[in-house]
Design a protein around this motif. Structure first.
Motif, PDB file in Angstrom:
ATOM      1  N   THR A 158      -2.087 -94.126 106.935  1.00 16.61           N
ATOM      2  CA  THR A 158      -1.310 -92.900 106.903  1.00 16.61           C
ATOM      3  C   THR A 158      -0.513 -92.812 105.606  1.00 16.61           C
ATOM      4  OG1 THR A 158       0.412 -91.594 107.995  1.00 16.61           O
ATOM      5  CG2 THR A 158       0.580 -93.992 108.181  1.00 16.61           C
ATOM      6  N   TRP A 180       6.219 -89.376 101.857  1.00 18.76           N
ATOM      7  CA  TRP A 180       4.834 -89.800 101.677  1.00 18.76           C
ATOM      8  C   TRP A 180       4.720 -90.841 100.575  1.00 18.76           C
ATOM      9  CZ3 TRP A 180       0.103 -86.291 102.453  1.00 18.76           C
ATOM     10  CH2 TRP A 180       0.149 -85.707 103.719  1.00 18.76           C
ATOM     11  N   THR A 200       3.794 -80.256 106.711  1.00 17.00           N
ATOM     12  CA  THR A 200       3.061 -81.439 107.138  1.00 17.00           C
ATOM     13  C   THR A 200       3.170 -81.556 108.657  1.00 17.00           C
ATOM     14  OG1 THR A 200       2.701 -83.791 106.703  1.00 17.00           O
ATOM     15  CG2 THR A 200       4.981 -83.079 106.901  1.00 17.00           C
ATOM     16  N   PRO A 230      -5.866 -81.334 103.927  1.00 23.64           N
ATOM     17  CA  PRO A 230      -6.354 -81.622 105.278  1.00 23.64           C
ATOM     18  C   PRO A 230      -6.744 -83.084 105.523  1.00 23.64           C
ATOM     19  CG  PRO A 230      -7.346 -79.611 104.463  1.00 23.64           C
ATOM     20  CD  PRO A 230      -6.606 -80.230 103.313  1.00 23.64           C
ATOM     21  N   SER A 279      -5.514 -85.853 104.123  1.00 27.03           N
ATOM     22  CA  SER A 279      -4.286 -86.643 104.271  1.00 27.03           C
ATOM     23  C   SER A 279      -3.588 -86.310 105.584  1.00 27.03           C
ATOM     24  CB  SER A 279      -3.338 -86.379 103.107  1.00 27.03           C
ATOM     25  OG  SER A 279      -3.892 -86.832 101.896  1.00 27.03           O
ATOM     26  N   LEU A 280      -3.652 -85.059 105.980  1.00 27.21           N
ATOM     27  CA  LEU A 280      -3.056 -84.651 107.256  1.00 27.21           C
ATOM     28  C   LEU A 280      -3.721 -85.387 108.414  1.00 27.21           C
ATOM     29  CD1 LEU A 280      -1.073 -82.806 108.773  1.00 27.21           C
ATOM     30  CD2 LEU A 280      -2.885 -81.068 108.804  1.00 27.21           C
ATOM     31  N   TYR A 300      -3.313 -74.717 109.561  1.00 22.06           N
ATOM     32  CA  TYR A 300      -4.761 -74.776 109.368  1.00 22.06           C
ATOM     33  C   TYR A 300      -5.578 -74.413 110.610  1.00 22.06           C
ATOM     34  CZ  TYR A 300      -4.188 -77.253 104.889  1.00 22.06           C
ATOM     35  OH  TYR A 300      -3.873 -77.594 103.603  1.00 22.06           O
ATOM     36  N   SER A 336      -2.474 -88.811 108.622  1.00 28.40           N
ATOM     37  CA  SER A 336      -1.102 -88.913 109.115  1.00 28.40           C
ATOM     38  C   SER A 336      -1.029 -88.910 110.641  1.00 28.40           C
ATOM     39  CB  SER A 336      -0.239 -87.785 108.539  1.00 28.40           C
ATOM     40  OG  SER A 336      -0.537 -86.548 109.139  1.00 28.40           O
ATOM     41  N   ALA A 382       1.783 -78.286 109.548  1.00 26.63           N
ATOM     42  CA  ALA A 382       0.577 -78.131 108.730  1.00 26.63           C
ATOM     43  C   ALA A 382      -0.657 -77.950 109.613  1.00 26.63           C
ATOM     44  CB  ALA A 382       0.392 -79.337 107.817  1.00 26.63           C
ATOM     45  N   LEU A 383      -0.700 -78.673 110.712  1.00 25.60           N
ATOM     46  CA  LEU A 383      -1.834 -78.541 111.624  1.00 25.60           C
ATOM     47  C   LEU A 383      -1.880 -77.123 112.200  1.00 25.60           C
ATOM     48  CD1 LEU A 383      -4.176 -80.244 112.588  1.00 25.60           C
ATOM     49  CD2 LEU A 383      -2.764 -81.017 114.511  1.00 25.60           C
ATOM     50  N   ALA A 421       0.680 -76.199 102.538  1.00 20.99           N
ATOM     51  CA  ALA A 421       0.539 -77.343 103.443  1.00 20.99           C
ATOM     52  C   ALA A 421      -0.148 -78.484 102.702  1.00 20.99           C
ATOM     53  CB  ALA A 421      -0.278 -76.950 104.680  1.00 20.99           C
ATOM     54  N   VAL A 422       0.057 -79.689 103.210  1.00 23.43           N
ATOM     55  CA  VAL A 422      -0.579 -80.866 102.624  1.00 23.43           C
ATOM     56  C   VAL A 422      -2.091 -80.753 102.764  1.00 23.43           C
ATOM     57  CG1 VAL A 422       1.426 -82.331 103.073  1.00 23.43           C
ATOM     58  CG2 VAL A 422      -0.400 -82.187 104.777  1.00 23.43           C
TER      59      VAL A 422
END
Length: 169
Positions: free
Chosen positions: A52, A124, A74, A141, A143-144, A82, A147, A78-79, A138-139
């Motif tokens: 992560t 991070w 994030t 995808p 890396s998300l 997206y 995490s 962030a989820l 958003a960060v």
């Protein structure tokens, strides 16, 4: 171009070579890193070796204090950005360790749990906007997804699957 030192890039290349997902081709003085498998297969092969990007996380009492910092979303925020997942009550933002040290964010009042008007701040291990799209709202995808490696929640798993379905591979 990505802001990494040549030593870091060499270390990553060596790790990819030792994992068997890439090969190094030389053409004169140039060296080319060639991936052995398609992107989706490469991701699945290396994902267990990745960790992560989140080093630590905490709550900030006043989320409005972050609006001028232009930090990427994030976590669940962030989820939700997206996918079709609903926005969480408190937003979550990502910041690198360097940004945390130089931006004045350390001076903001930290609290132990979320309250109305608060937000989560994730620190991070690397700059959270590398490779991100949508004007860095958003960060990125991949890396998300990393995490959320330790999270066992069916609702999040479904949203992560929806996110993976949108990848170009």
């Amino acid at each position: 171009e990505l802001g990494y030192t040549p030593m870091t890039v060499s270390r990553v290349v060596n790790e990819l070579l030792s994992a068997g997902v890439a090969r190094l081709d030389r053409q004169g003085r140039a060296r080319w890193l060639r991936m052995e498998k398609p992107p989706a297969d490469t991701w699945e092969l290396i994902k267990p070796r990745l960790r992560t990007p989140v080093k630590r996380q905490f709550w900030i009492e006043n989320a409005a204090a972050l609006h001028t910092k232009h930090l990427p979303l994030t976590g669940l925020s962030a989820l939700a950005h997206y996918t079709k997942l609903a926005d969480p009550p408190q937003p979550a933002y990502a910041v690198s360790s360097v940004q945390l040290d130089t931006s004045g964010l350390k001076r903001l009042r930290q609290i132990s749990e979320p309250v109305p008007g608060s937000c989560q701040l994730q620190v991070w291990a690397y700059t959270p906007i590398l490779g991100a799209k949508d004007d860095n709202k958003a960060v990125d995808p991949l890396s998300l997804i990393l995490s959320f490696q330790e999270v066992t929640d069916e609702r999040i798993d479904l949203a992560l699957e929806e996110l993976r379905d949108h990848f170009p591979w």
